[in-house]
Design a protein around this motif. Structure first.
Motif: not given
Length: 420
Positions: A48-58, A209-216, A229-237
């Motif tokens: 249901r989210l636009r961002c469907q990934f994260a950095c989980e503890v494994k 965070f997704d609705n703030m458009r803060a996430l990649s 710092f990459d020109a094509n960055r689009d948010g944090f993870v």
């Protein structure tokens, strides 16, 4: 050198539970290999989210470290804090089972979180909505509240010194280290467990965070999504985990023959007084925090070898921090090494400052600067040496670690190679 009027504070233990390593050696090895912790979310259905990934503890099983019954009564953020702090205490050579009564009174905990037990809160609100208040857990409140993490650490190890939680959004971990260092400097404790913890890979948190458009939203290649710092960055993870450091009065550490990783020689804090979420566009508050840190450390800008940047991979934040560094360091901004380890770990929110402090301390220990991975396209407004894609061997005598938070909270901690 620090002022002779205050006690010297050194780092004698490290503990980390991160998306790229469940202990400090694995964490450092993964950084040296430039590994990304980002992957599709496994903890819940993210469709249901636009961002469907994260950095989980494994591969984390709390019952390897915590009694099964007790673990069920803790939110993950508290479990993470207990594991990281336990590793840090062992690394420092502190057996809390053998502490004297006086030592227990002189050992404290400052541990923070940006959002605390949000997973528990989400689940219990849904339970309330479906079944009413009688189905709420009697452990809801002690599982949810932010200060329960340092409480659990204190209870498990019998530490009766100063004990509280910090909360300053993504500056939380740094603020915990600063508070703990000041407690030791003032002579209120000899040893402090300090750090941050977060378990924010939760649907409601990602959604906010997704609705703030803060996430990649780079769902097709999550491992390449965090690209500061990459020109094509689009948010944090979004990331989760915990970092802990053992801070100790120098004389106390020397008396017990402790190994010393580095010395905490300065810190700075400021407020942007600008916006609830956006950084000051010129990096004004960040610059003031770094200047304060250098002043309290009695160091000049030219003394700094490495700066672990906040570097979240957001379009505005990376530029503002770069501007702040240029303000503070002038020409030396182009001579020192910089990097954002969030390119590998993702953004651990309230735990970020503590985990990145550990990366900074290990940079001093190994004379090696961790990389900023995933760089492909230059951004003309980000033109400093960010140690792109590969670690770099170089002398690191002084390292700074930045952490900034929503609400305009800015923090900077200065670590220095220990000199007797």
């Amino acid at each position: 050198m620090p002022s002779a009027s205050r006690r010297r504070v050194v780092v004698t233990g490290l503990g980390a539970l991160t998306p790229i390593g469940n202990n400090v050696p694995d964490f450092w090895e993964a950084m040296m290999e430039g590994k990304s912790g980002a992957a599709p979310i496994t903890r819940f259905d993210p469709s249901r989210l636009r961002c469907q990934f994260a950095c989980e503890v494994k591969d984390f099983d709390p019952t390897e470290f915590i009694d099964r019954k007790e673990a069920r009564r803790m939110d993950r953020f508290s479990q993470y804090a207990l594991v990281a702090s336990g590793e840090a205490l062992r690394d420092a050579g502190i057996d809390t089972d053998t502490l004297s009564e006086e030592e227990r009174d002189r050992t404290g905990v400052v541990f923070g979180s940006g959002i605390g037990g949000i997973g528990t809160l989400q689940d219990q609100i849904l339970e309330f909505g479906e079944h009413g208040p009688r189905r709420l857990s009697p452990f809801l409140v002690p599982m949810m509240i932010l200060d329960i993490a340092p409480g659990h650490i204190s209870i498990q190890h019998g530490l009766r010194g100063p004990n509280h939680a910090t909360v300053s959004a993504c500056a939380t971990g740094n603020n915990a280290i600063v508070d703990a260092a000041m407690i030791i400097e003032r002579g209120l404790a000899d040893v402090m467990v300090a750090g941050g913890t977060e378990a924010g890979v939760v649907e409601v948190c990602l959604g906010g965070f997704d609705n703030m458009r803060a996430l990649s939203t780079r769902n097709e290649a999550p491992e390449a999504a965090s690209r500061p710092f990459d020109a094509n960055r689009d948010g944090f993870v979004m990331a989760e985990g915990s970092g802990a450091v053992i801070l100790e009065d120098l004389e106390h550490a020397q008396a017990r023959g402790a190994k010393i990783y580095a010395e905490v020689v300065g810190f700075g804090m400021s407020g942007d007084a600008y916006h609830v979420s956006a950084p000051h566009p010129d990096g004004d508050g960040a610059a003031r925090a770094m200047r304060m840190a250098l002043k309290t450390a009695d160091l000049s800008p030219e003394d700094v070898d490495y700066l672990n940047m906040h570097g979240t991979s957001t379009p505005l934040g990376d530029i503002a921090e770069t501007k702040a560094i240029k303000k503070v360091f002038g020409d030396h901004a182009y001579e020192m090494s910089l990097s954002s380890t969030k390119s590998m770990t993702g953004h651990l929110l309230g735990a970020a400052g503590a985990v990145e402090a550990i990366a900074s301390i290990l940079a001093i220990t190994h004379d090696t600067v961790p990389p900023t991975i995933n760089f492909e396209t230059p951004d003309p407004e980000c033109d400093l040496d960010y140690t792109f894609n590969e670690p770099r061997k170089r002398e690191v005598n002084v390292a700074l670690s930045n952490a900034f938070g929503f609400g305009g909270h800015n923090t900077c901690v200065v670590f220095k190679q220990f000199e007797a």
